[in-house]
Design a protein around this motif. Structure first.
Motif, short mmCIF file in Angstrom:
data_model
loop_
_atom_site.label_atom_id
_atom_site.label_comp_id
_atom_site.label_asym_id
_atom_site.label_seq_id
_atom_site.Cartn_x
_atom_site.Cartn_y
_atom_site.Cartn_z
N ALA A 686 52.71 36.96 44.32
CA ALA A 686 52.34 38.12 43.51
C ALA A 686 51.62 37.67 42.24
N GLN A 687 52.13 36.62 41.61
CA GLN A 687 51.48 36.09 40.41
C GLN A 687 50.08 35.59 40.73
N ARG A 688 49.94 34.95 41.88
CA ARG A 688 48.63 34.44 42.29
C ARG A 688 47.65 35.59 42.51
N ALA A 689 48.12 36.68 43.12
CA ALA A 689 47.25 37.84 43.35
C ALA A 689 46.85 38.48 42.02
N PHE A 690 47.80 38.56 41.08
CA PHE A 690 47.44 39.15 39.78
C PHE A 690 46.46 38.25 39.03
N ALA A 691 46.62 36.93 39.16
CA ALA A 691 45.73 35.99 38.47
C ALA A 691 44.28 36.16 38.93
N TRP A 692 44.07 36.72 40.12
CA TRP A 692 42.71 37.01 40.60
C TRP A 692 41.97 37.89 39.60
N PHE A 693 42.67 38.90 39.05
CA PHE A 693 42.05 39.77 38.06
C PHE A 693 41.59 38.99 36.83
N LEU A 694 42.36 37.97 36.47
CA LEU A 694 42.13 37.27 35.20
C LEU A 694 41.17 36.10 35.32
N GLY A 695 40.68 35.82 36.53
CA GLY A 695 39.68 34.77 36.68
C GLY A 695 40.05 33.66 37.62
N SER A 696 41.27 33.66 38.17
CA SER A 696 41.64 32.65 39.15
C SER A 696 41.15 33.13 40.52
N ASN A 697 39.84 32.99 40.74
CA ASN A 697 39.21 33.50 41.94
C ASN A 697 38.04 32.60 42.32
N ASP A 698 37.30 32.97 43.34
CA ASP A 698 36.25 32.11 43.86
C ASP A 698 35.16 31.80 42.85
N LEU A 699 34.91 32.70 41.92
CA LEU A 699 33.86 32.48 40.94
C LEU A 699 34.40 32.10 39.57
N SER A 700 35.73 31.94 39.46
CA SER A 700 36.36 31.66 38.16
C SER A 700 35.89 32.66 37.11
N THR A 701 35.78 33.91 37.51
CA THR A 701 35.25 34.97 36.65
C THR A 701 36.29 36.06 36.44
N PRO A 702 36.69 36.34 35.19
CA PRO A 702 37.63 37.44 34.97
C PRO A 702 37.03 38.77 35.41
N LEU A 703 37.83 39.55 36.09
CA LEU A 703 37.40 40.88 36.51
C LEU A 703 37.71 41.93 35.45
N VAL A 704 38.64 41.65 34.55
CA VAL A 704 39.12 42.67 33.63
C VAL A 704 38.77 42.31 32.20
N ASP A 705 38.61 43.36 31.40
CA ASP A 705 38.57 43.24 29.95
C ASP A 705 39.95 43.63 29.46
#
Length: 760
Positions: A686-705
């Motif tokens: 669950a923490q890993r899925a939430f971190a996707w919003f914050l930039g832990s994703n394929d582009l290392s790009t935060p999705l949220v402000d």
């Protein structure tokens, strides 16, 4: 936390000729470019008393066989107050038994250590195992470049999962080009070129490729095999050029002098990229599987080359699912046949090139540097969220502090009718109007804020959203309408089954958790009126959404005898479709993966818990475990099922486009599974899925402000979608609300406790 100021790498460095030296130098340059304000230095390992003309970034060198110099290096790094030391580890580059001299350095350091392992041995000698154990103990994080390495660390060395980061080998960010121009520059105009490059040594399998050439030439007489690279310095030291001479003798015996070209050169990166650009097929014919990473493979893949390789560990991962061709070890006939077929099929070769290039965009050195910095920053945070499961249930992986709940952007996306569907960047797009789907999600957010100790949503806004849901109800069709124009004109008499199921879910939550008693009564009444329509639903997602609503509704309306019957009916339907579709390799409810996938698993888990039917919960956890494994990238971060996968029967999900809806669903489902069996891995997921919003994703790009609560609409292969619609905003807010309630619960109540789920 103060900003990272000084960073040191320990490893080989150019101009020393080896793969570790090239990697360390490339990584150092990438992190220096990513954050120019950070002082980046290298402590270089020098082999066998040799002398190199190191660049100025090398602040100190260590002769590998002199233990005192390791200790002096520790003093240098401590005195320099470096914030992080990043070690590039390979057993052969450090002195002492099994490279044990390195431990004298690391054990003296006062700052955190991040160790990148370039090799992980499946069968280490006792001395190697002992050094590895100590190395892991001294390191705050262990970085590997392949999932196989993670697997070996867990199974062979018993390294904790939370200590391992997977960051793929970096690649230059080069353009996708056709090979003709480079062929002309390098003297291979009009030829079909196969290439192998790297330091020459017997484990590379060049002789197998030479033996395959006659078969290739029968199909493509214009083919030429280029072997680019100097002989490995260690091999030159021990036997001179004997290996290269043996290969050349083999070429001569087969009469291939014009078709096999040896270029005995150690080239700089621009020249190397030119050679890769000119080849039609890149070949890695290595002789055994124990090759954890291959920079040559990564570079060629990243330039969009069709690759034919033996199935060593790195190649098996990188070239899976048709991204390249794998052939048996040492099988000249197989490699010759596959290359010949590929060279004679331009469409297949071009498709393979396109797929390789698209899949490699997350591997560029820029992205690699971002991932290393994300790892460094996580280590250095002074405040961490430590989630402790109930006694006997283990410890959940550490996670950085969660953002505050900010609703400003959500408010800006609402008017006096309800929540807008879409936005152009951050400006509400009136042309697409509203939908009950998004307003139902907004009602779920309002309910979540009532139960998690957050500031409540303004009552007037909650009422407005409830009014939209009420107005969506069509008493004539006994269904909810979905789409409404900006002029408040309904565009249909009945919405989809999924939109009706989601509205029932929101009403169920509202019936239990709304802050207003009168709205709770309204929700109970409307849910009861709309529930019978669920019996005619055919969509598994509509069943799942309805089950999530029933989970709440049944607690506040025990007198409604229809509700438990409907719950059993819909849960049994989910169990039935799972049983009819599930195989060993496809543990799912449908032959395709679509949207909001984890909600199907979540619905069975919560229904099993509430109804006391363990088989439901077990099936939900089993399917969720399979889904979450698919949604884990090679680098270890969450990779939601891309919308490009929709409709692909029994195929692994495509990587893009990635949408916030999937991350929110994964958070809820994983925490529901944690509630069911207490396995801390679920909370970590669950923490890993939430971190996707914050930039832990394929582009290392935060999705949220995090200052406003806005959320981009997703990730494309090369960029984030800058539009920030209603669905994305509420998906982020629901995920954040659930993670914040979870954190409060486990930190404030360390004794065994039943987790109260938001189910949002």
């Amino acid at each position: 936390m103060t900003a990272l100021r000084r960073l040191a790498f320990i490893g080989n460095s150019l101009p020393r000729r080896c793969g570790i030296a090239t990697f360390t130098t490339d990584l150092q340059q990438a992190v220096a470019n990513a954050r120019p304000e950070v002082d980046v230095a290298i402590v270089a390992m020098t082999d066998h008393g040799r002398v190199y003309d190191y660049p100025s970034v090398v602040r100190m060198q260590i002769n590998d066989d002199r233990q005192t110099e390791y200790e002096e290096a520790a003093d240098f790094l401590n005195a320099g107050q470096f914030d992080i030391v990043c070690v590039q580890h390979e057993f052969g580059i450090f002195g002492g038994e099994a490279g044990g001299h390195l431990l004298a350095l690391l054990s003296r350091l006062t700052m955190p250590i991040v160790t990148t392992l370039h090799t992980v041995l499946a069968e280490p000698r006792p001395a190697q195992r002992a050094v590895m154990k100590r190395l892991v103990d001294l390191s705050a994080k262990i970085v590997v470049m392949a999932e196989k390495a993670r697997e070996l660390l867990r199974n062979v060395y018993d390294v904790a999962a939370e200590k391992i980061e997977v960051i793929p080998h970096g690649i230059p960010d080069a353009a996708f080009v056709e090979p003709d121009a480079a062929k002309a520059r390098l003297g291979f105009d009009g030829r079909t070129v196969m290439l192998t490059f790297g330091l020459l040594s017997p484990n590379k399998g060049i002789e197998v490729m030479i033996d395959a050439m006659p078969a290739i030439l029968r199909s493509r007489p214009d083919a030429v095999y280029v072997v680019l690279g100097a002989t490995h310095p260690n091999l030159v030291h021990s036997e001179g050029e004997a290996y290269r001479e043996r290969l050349q003798a083999r070429v001569h015996a087969l009469g291939l002098e014009k078709q096999v070209v040896f270029l005995n050169r150690f080239v700089d990166q621009p020249t190397l990229l030119d050679f890769i650009s000119m080849c039609d097929v890149y070949v890695t014919p290595y002789l055994n599987e124990a090759q954890m990473t291959s920079g040559t493979l990564a570079y060629s893949f990243g330039l969009g080359k069709a690759v034919v390789s033996t199935p060593y560990w790195h190649a098996r991962e990188l070239l899976a699912d048709g991204r390249g061709i794998l052939v048996p070890f040492g099988d000249a006939a197989a490699i010759g046949a596959e290359i010949a077929r590929l060279l004679c099929n331009d469409n297949r070769r071009q498709a393979m090139r396109t797929e390789a290039y698209a899949n490699s965009r997350s591997m560029t050195w820029k992205r690699t540097a971002e991932r290393y910095f994300a790892t460094f920053d996580r280590i250095r945070r002074l405040q961490r969220l430590k989630v402790i499961a109930s006694p006997g249930e283990g410890t959940v992986q550490e996670s950085p502090p969660l953002p505050a709940m900010q609703l400003g952007y959500f408010f800006s996306m609402c008017d006096d009718t309800g929540l807008f569907q879409h936005a152009i960047h951050s400006v509400p797009d009136r042309s697409h109007g509203y939908c009950v789907d998004d307003n139902a999600r907004a009602l779920l957010v309002a309910c979540a804020l009532n139960t998690g100790g957050e500031h409540r949503m303004p009552d007037a806004l909650t009422t407005r959203i409830a009014a939209f849901v009420q107005h969506a109800w069509n008493a004539d069709t006994r269904r909810f309408r979905n789409f409404m124009s900006f002029e408040r004109r309904w565009l249909e008499d009945s919405g989809s089954e999924d939109s009706n199921g989601r509205t029932l879910w929101a009403l169920g939550e509202c019936s239990r958790d709304d802050s207003s008693a009168t709205r709770r009564q309204w929700a109970v009444a409307l849910f009861a009126e709309a529930l019978p329509s669920a019996e005619s639903f055919h969509s598994p997602r509509a069943w799942a959404f309805t089950l999530l609503g029933l989970d709440a509704y049944c607690t506040v309306a025990p007198q409604d005898s229809r509700a438990p019957s409907m719950r059993r009916l819909l849960a049994d339907r989910l169990m039935s479709v799972l049983a009819s579709v599930e195989t060993e390799d496809w543990v799912w409810f449908e032959e395709v993966l679509a949207y909001d996938n984890a909600r199907l698993s979540q619905a069975l888990i919560v229904t099993g818990l509430a109804a006391g039917v363990p088989a439901y919960a077990a099936a939900g956890r089993r399917s969720l475990r399979w889904l979450m494994a698919l949604q884990r990238s090679v680098a270890g971060h969450f990779r939601p099922v891309g919308s490009g996968s929709f409709g692909d029967k029994r195929r692994l999900p495509r990587s893009f486009d990635q949408q916030p809806l999937e991350a929110a669903a994964a958070i809820s489902a994983c925490l529901a599974a944690w509630r069911a069996d207490g396995d801390p891995q679920w909370a970590s997921d669950a923490q890993r899925a939430f971190a996707w919003f914050l930039g832990s994703n394929d582009l290392s790009t935060p999705l949220v402000d995090t200052e406003t609560g806005s959320c981009r609409d997703g990730l494309h292969a090369d960029r984030a979608n800058e539009n920030r619609g209603g669905e994305s905003a509420v998906s982020y807010l629901m995920g954040l609300a659930e993670m914040r309630e979870f954190a409060r619960l486990v930190s404030n109540r360390p004794k065994p406790a039943r987790l109260r789920m938001l189910r949002a």
